[in-house]
Motif scaffolding. Structure first.
Motif, short mmCIF file in Angstrom:
data_model
loop_
_atom_site.label_atom_id
_atom_site.label_comp_id
_atom_site.label_asym_id
_atom_site.label_seq_id
_atom_site.Cartn_x
_atom_site.Cartn_y
_atom_site.Cartn_z
N GLU A 132 1.44 1.69 2.28
CA GLU A 132 2.71 2.22 2.79
C GLU A 132 3.65 1.08 3.22
N GLU A 133 3.08 0.07 3.89
CA GLU A 133 3.89 -1.08 4.29
C GLU A 133 4.45 -1.80 3.07
N ARG A 134 3.62 -1.96 2.05
CA ARG A 134 4.10 -2.61 0.82
C ARG A 134 5.19 -1.79 0.15
N ARG A 135 4.98 -0.48 0.11
CA ARG A 135 5.98 0.40 -0.50
C ARG A 135 7.30 0.29 0.26
N GLU A 136 7.24 0.32 1.60
CA GLU A 136 8.45 0.20 2.41
C GLU A 136 9.10 -1.17 2.22
#
Length: 181
Positions: free
Chosen positions: A50-54
């Motif tokens: 999720e952090e990478r996607r954000e």
């Protein structure tokens, strides 16, 4: 036991199917490992994903914002460049007009000065002509008086008489010269 019975008992066991107690223990171990991974590892993996996607989405948004800003700045520079070119063309045209006006002013001033010089020259020529005519009149008058005195045999030294005679003689010459023209 009989070897045949033992052989028959061994044939009943399939080597591909594990024994039931091992199967149960393996299933329990699988559930424990799967539960541990589900509770501990999967949330961390989801969190990192999720952090990478954000971060990727934020980077894309920042890149789009930077591209939009760069496009805006480019448009401003193009507008400023067009305005500067227009201003340069206007200044060039204004300079040409001022140059033409200055050239015309100088030409008119030169023409005026030429006319003044020509007029002064004509006036000087006229004054010189008059002075020469006056000097010629006096010289001709003196010569005529001397010649007349020699012809007549008497002196014509009387100044008033001499002037009248000379003037009359020159007036007659001028009338003849004008009539001849």
């Amino acid at each position: 036991m009989n070897p045949l019975v033992q052989l028959a008992a061994e044939e009943a066991e399939n080597p591909l199917i594990p024994p039931i107690p091992e199967l149960i223990i393996g299933l329990i171990a699988f559930v424990i490992v799967f539960g541990f991974l589900w509770k501990k590892l999967l949330p961390n993996i989801n969190k990192v994903l999720e952090e990478r996607r954000e971060a990727i989405e934020g980077g894309i948004e920042k890149a789009e914002a930077a591209q939009t800003e760069a496009q805006s700045v480019l448009e401003q520079y193009k507008a400023q460049l067009a305005e500067a070119r227009h201003e340069a063309a206007r200044l060039r045209q204004e300079a040409l007009e001022q140059g033409s006006a200055l050239k015309e002013e100088l030409r008119a001033e030169g023409q005026r000065q030429k006319e003044e010089i020509v007029a002064a020259g004509h006036a000087q020529i006229e004054a010189d002509r008059r002075a020469a005519a006056q000097a010629l009149r006096q010289d001709v008058g003196q010569l005529a008086t001397a010649l007349a005195g020699k012809l007549v045999g008497e002196s014509l030294e009387d100044h008033a008489r001499q002037s009248r005679t000379i003037d009359r003689f020159l007036d007659e010459l001028e009338e003849k010269a004008e009539a001849a023209r």
